[in-house]
Design a protein around this motif. Structure first.
Motif, PDB file in Angstrom:
ATOM      1  N   TYR A 176      34.122  34.000  44.073  1.00 33.63           N
ATOM      2  CA  TYR A 176      34.225  34.835  45.145  1.00 33.63           C
ATOM      3  C   TYR A 176      33.154  35.116  46.247  1.00 33.63           C
ATOM      4  CZ  TYR A 176      37.769  37.176  42.110  1.00 33.63           C
ATOM      5  OH  TYR A 176      38.835  37.419  41.329  1.00 33.63           O
ATOM      6  N   TYR A 197      39.066  31.702  46.764  1.00 34.75           N
ATOM      7  CA  TYR A 197      40.150  32.099  45.821  1.00 34.75           C
ATOM      8  C   TYR A 197      41.524  32.196  46.664  1.00 34.75           C
ATOM      9  CZ  TYR A 197      42.486  34.918  42.281  1.00 34.75           C
ATOM     10  OH  TYR A 197      43.194  35.242  41.170  1.00 34.75           O
ATOM     11  N   LEU A 256      43.049  47.178  38.141  1.00 37.43           N
ATOM     12  CA  LEU A 256      42.259  46.589  37.235  1.00 37.43           C
ATOM     13  C   LEU A 256      42.332  45.103  37.404  1.00 37.43           C
ATOM     14  CD1 LEU A 256      40.779  47.047  34.693  1.00 37.43           C
ATOM     15  CD2 LEU A 256      43.066  46.708  33.073  1.00 37.43           C
ATOM     16  N   GLY A 257      40.990  44.419  37.298  1.00 36.43           N
ATOM     17  CA  GLY A 257      40.815  43.167  37.405  1.00 36.43           C
ATOM     18  C   GLY A 257      41.086  42.941  39.215  1.00 36.43           C
ATOM     19  N   TYR A 304      43.275  41.023  46.780  1.00 37.78           N
ATOM     20  CA  TYR A 304      44.806  40.430  47.504  1.00 37.78           C
ATOM     21  C   TYR A 304      45.704  41.373  47.035  1.00 37.78           C
ATOM     22  CZ  TYR A 304      48.100  36.717  48.528  1.00 37.78           C
ATOM     23  OH  TYR A 304      49.181  36.175  48.848  1.00 37.78           O
ATOM     24  N   VAL A 305      45.868  41.616  45.601  1.00 34.55           N
ATOM     25  CA  VAL A 305      47.028  42.617  45.209  1.00 34.55           C
ATOM     26  C   VAL A 305      47.025  43.870  45.889  1.00 34.55           C
ATOM     27  CG1 VAL A 305      47.889  43.796  43.142  1.00 34.55           C
ATOM     28  CG2 VAL A 305      46.756  41.496  42.998  1.00 34.55           C
ATOM     29  N   ASP A 336      36.431  45.927  38.683  1.00 34.05           N
ATOM     30  CA  ASP A 336      36.350  44.588  38.089  1.00 34.05           C
ATOM     31  C   ASP A 336      34.991  44.634  37.534  1.00 34.05           C
ATOM     32  OD1 ASP A 336      37.852  41.731  39.294  1.00 34.05           O
ATOM     33  OD2 ASP A 336      35.798  41.360  38.513  1.00 34.05           O
ATOM     34  N   ILE A 337      34.761  43.419  36.649  1.00 28.96           N
ATOM     35  CA  ILE A 337      33.597  43.097  35.887  1.00 28.96           C
ATOM     36  C   ILE A 337      32.604  42.575  36.779  1.00 28.96           C
ATOM     37  CG2 ILE A 337      34.281  41.010  34.676  1.00 28.96           C
ATOM     38  CD1 ILE A 337      33.121  43.587  32.543  1.00 28.96           C
ATOM     39  N   VAL A 354      47.078  42.504  37.720  1.00 27.05           N
ATOM     40  CA  VAL A 354      47.794  41.189  38.005  1.00 27.05           C
ATOM     41  C   VAL A 354      47.031  40.189  37.482  1.00 27.05           C
ATOM     42  CG1 VAL A 354      49.017  39.850  39.803  1.00 27.05           C
ATOM     43  CG2 VAL A 354      49.196  42.404  39.654  1.00 27.05           C
ATOM     44  N   ASP A 363      39.340  37.141  29.904  1.00 27.09           N
ATOM     45  CA  ASP A 363      39.160  37.871  30.947  1.00 27.09           C
ATOM     46  C   ASP A 363      39.174  39.419  30.413  1.00 27.09           C
ATOM     47  OD1 ASP A 363      38.593  36.135  32.825  1.00 27.09           O
ATOM     48  OD2 ASP A 363      40.706  36.103  33.468  1.00 27.09           O
ATOM     49  N   ILE A 364      40.433  40.100  30.829  1.00 25.90           N
ATOM     50  CA  ILE A 364      40.570  41.701  30.196  1.00 25.90           C
ATOM     51  C   ILE A 364      41.250  41.657  28.671  1.00 25.90           C
ATOM     52  CG2 ILE A 364      41.542  43.832  30.652  1.00 25.90           C
ATOM     53  CD1 ILE A 364      41.519  43.264  33.682  1.00 25.90           C
ATOM     54  N   PRO A 365      40.331  42.355  27.960  1.00 27.37           N
ATOM     55  CA  PRO A 365      40.611  42.162  26.349  1.00 27.37           C
ATOM     56  C   PRO A 365      41.523  43.248  26.242  1.00 27.37           C
ATOM     57  CG  PRO A 365      38.460  43.234  26.644  1.00 27.37           C
ATOM     58  CD  PRO A 365      38.867  42.793  28.105  1.00 27.37           C
ATOM     59  N   VAL A 423      40.263  47.042  27.042  1.00 25.09           N
ATOM     60  CA  VAL A 423      39.881  47.424  28.521  1.00 25.09           C
ATOM     61  C   VAL A 423      41.296  47.851  29.174  1.00 25.09           C
ATOM     62  CG1 VAL A 423      39.170  46.581  30.812  1.00 25.09           C
ATOM     63  CG2 VAL A 423      37.712  46.275  28.712  1.00 25.09           C
TER      64      VAL A 423
HETATM   65  C1  SAM Z   1      42.867  35.761  37.771  1.00 22.49           C
HETATM   66  S1  SAM Z   1      41.845  37.109  38.772  1.00 22.49           S
HETATM   67  C2  SAM Z   1      42.898  37.854  39.290  1.00 22.49           C
HETATM   68  C3  SAM Z   1      42.583  38.728  40.581  1.00 22.49           C
HETATM   69  C4  SAM Z   1      43.596  39.688  41.195  1.00 22.49           C
HETATM   70  N1  SAM Z   1      44.080  40.552  40.231  1.00 22.49           N
HETATM   71  C5  SAM Z   1      44.465  38.632  41.750  1.00 22.49           C
HETATM   72  O1  SAM Z   1      45.470  38.755  41.184  1.00 22.49           O
HETATM   73  O2  SAM Z   1      44.142  38.158  42.859  1.00 22.49           O
HETATM   74  C6  SAM Z   1      41.086  38.048  36.996  1.00 22.49           C
HETATM   75  C7  SAM Z   1      40.277  39.030  37.523  1.00 22.49           C
HETATM   76  O3  SAM Z   1      39.874  39.892  36.403  1.00 22.49           O
HETATM   77  C8  SAM Z   1      38.756  40.023  36.666  1.00 22.49           C
HETATM   78  N2  SAM Z   1      38.103  40.438  35.147  1.00 22.49           N
HETATM   79  C9  SAM Z   1      37.707  39.815  34.043  1.00 22.49           C
HETATM   80  N3  SAM Z   1      37.368  40.618  33.040  1.00 22.49           N
HETATM   81  C10 SAM Z   1      37.482  41.588  33.423  1.00 22.49           C
HETATM   82  C11 SAM Z   1      37.013  42.810  32.817  1.00 22.49           C
HETATM   83  N4  SAM Z   1      36.743  42.994  31.383  1.00 22.49           N
HETATM   84  N5  SAM Z   1      37.253  44.218  33.281  1.00 22.49           N
HETATM   85  C12 SAM Z   1      37.581  44.092  34.486  1.00 22.49           C
HETATM   86  N6  SAM Z   1      37.958  42.915  35.314  1.00 22.49           N
HETATM   87  C13 SAM Z   1      37.605  41.877  34.699  1.00 22.49           C
HETATM   88  C14 SAM Z   1      37.881  38.945  37.041  1.00 22.49           C
HETATM   89  O4  SAM Z   1      36.525  39.330  37.377  1.00 22.49           O
HETATM   90  C15 SAM Z   1      38.763  38.723  38.340  1.00 22.49           C
HETATM   91  O5  SAM Z   1      38.562  39.243  39.347  1.00 22.49           O
END
Ligand code: SAM
Length: 269
Positions: A58, A64, A103-104, A109-110, A126-127, A173, A180-182, A185
């Motif tokens: 980023y 990205y 979330l995330g 973009y989304v 986002d984390i 998305v 990434d997100i478990p 979360v």
């Molecule tokens: C593949 S990107 C997708 C970004 C966006 N949703 C898109 O589709 O363009 C995954 C995103 O999830 C975030 N992510 C990973 N682990 C996370 C967490 N535990 N909590 C929140 N965001 C998280 C990453 O930092 C990243 O920005």
């Protein structure tokens, strides 16, 4: 892989995408989805960056978008928008009635795609701090607020920022699984949505299979069978191509939240 740049980017972002010099590994390099990397020519010279090191991705404006949306032809945000908006309208709601917890959220973009379909209020989470900074840099004003941290353990200032909003839609998305997100979360975000609100998310089909070990398959099946969510729409689709040129199949789920996910449903994780 063809270059697609038909997105409604600001001229600044469009220029950044166009001017980036990048190179991908050869096809058939056999790498897993969470090992994919690129080399990019930055002010500091050529750098190798792993896609899942999102913070590093980023900080390079346009990287990205060029990588995931142009070269890898990702259309997941559009797929979610194509499924969510008709569902909302069919339920007699207007897009401007929604307040979305994204979330995330990444660099926005989304939310940008959903704003193009009439949704107006978004809070990102986002984390990575770099994700929030990139969203502000590339899409200023898109998010009403942007929270940084782990939703199951937010710092007090971020928690009070989030607590200022009530949400009737969750979007997530391309962000579940792969380190990434478990599930915990995801469940915490889902539980922030009011009952009757919308949940719209995508997940790799492998994570929905019976032998999945991420915990998502069991959790999502239980959400649908035990009344946490009505799964009105459940559609497999091609999320994007991989570095090897293979199509990565995901599932989009769109439905309405009916009740919170109890903590006990996460006990297996
Ligand atoms: C593949 S990107 C997708 C970004 C966006 N949703 C898109 O589709 O363009 C995954 C995103 O999830 C975030 N992510 C990973 N682990 C996370 C967490 N535990 N909590 C929140 N965001 C998280 C990453 O930092 C990243 O920005």
């Amino acid at each position: 892989m063809s270059q697609l740049t038909t997105e409604p980017y600001t001229s600044h972002l469009h220029e950044a995408i166009q001017s980036l010099e990048v190179a991908l590994p050869v096809l058939d390099s056999g790498m897993d989805q969470d090992e994919e990397w690129i080399v990019v020519n930055t002010e500091c010279g050529w750098q190798k960056i792993r896609l899942h090191d999102y913070g590093d991705v980023y900080v390079v404006p346009g990287l990205y978008e060029k990588w995931v949306y142009d070269l890898f032809q990702c259309r997941s945000p559009q797929k979610v928008a194509d499924l969510l908006l008709p569902a909302i309208q069919e339920a007699g709601q207007a897009p401007e009635d929604l307040t979305v917890l994204d979330l995330g959220a990444g660099n926005g973009y989304v939310a940008d795609v959903l704003r193009g379909r009439g949704i107006e209020r978004f809070v990102g989470i986002d984390i990575f701090e770099q994700a929030a900074a990139a969203a502000q840099r590339d899409r200023p004003g898109l998010y009403n607020d942007y929270v940084v941290g782990d939703l199951t353990d937010l710092p007090a200032d971020q928690e009070s920022l989030l607590a200022q909003h009530s949400f009737n839609c969750l979007t997530c998305v391309a962000a579940l699984g792969f380190g990434d997100i478990p599930p915990s979360v995801f469940a915490a975000a889902f539980n922030r949505i009011e009952n009757g609100g919308w949940a719209a998310f995508t997940i790799k089909s492998d994570f929905m299979s019976k032998d999945d070990r991420s915990g998502f398959s069991r959790l999502i099946r239980r959400m649908l069978s035990d009344g946490a969510m009505d799964g009105d729409v459940h559609e497999p689709f091609v999320h994007r191509v991989s570095t090897d040129g293979n199509e990565l199949v995901y599932e989009a789920l769109i439905g309405r939240k009916r009740r919170d996910i109890p903590g006990g449903w996460l006990a297996f994780n």
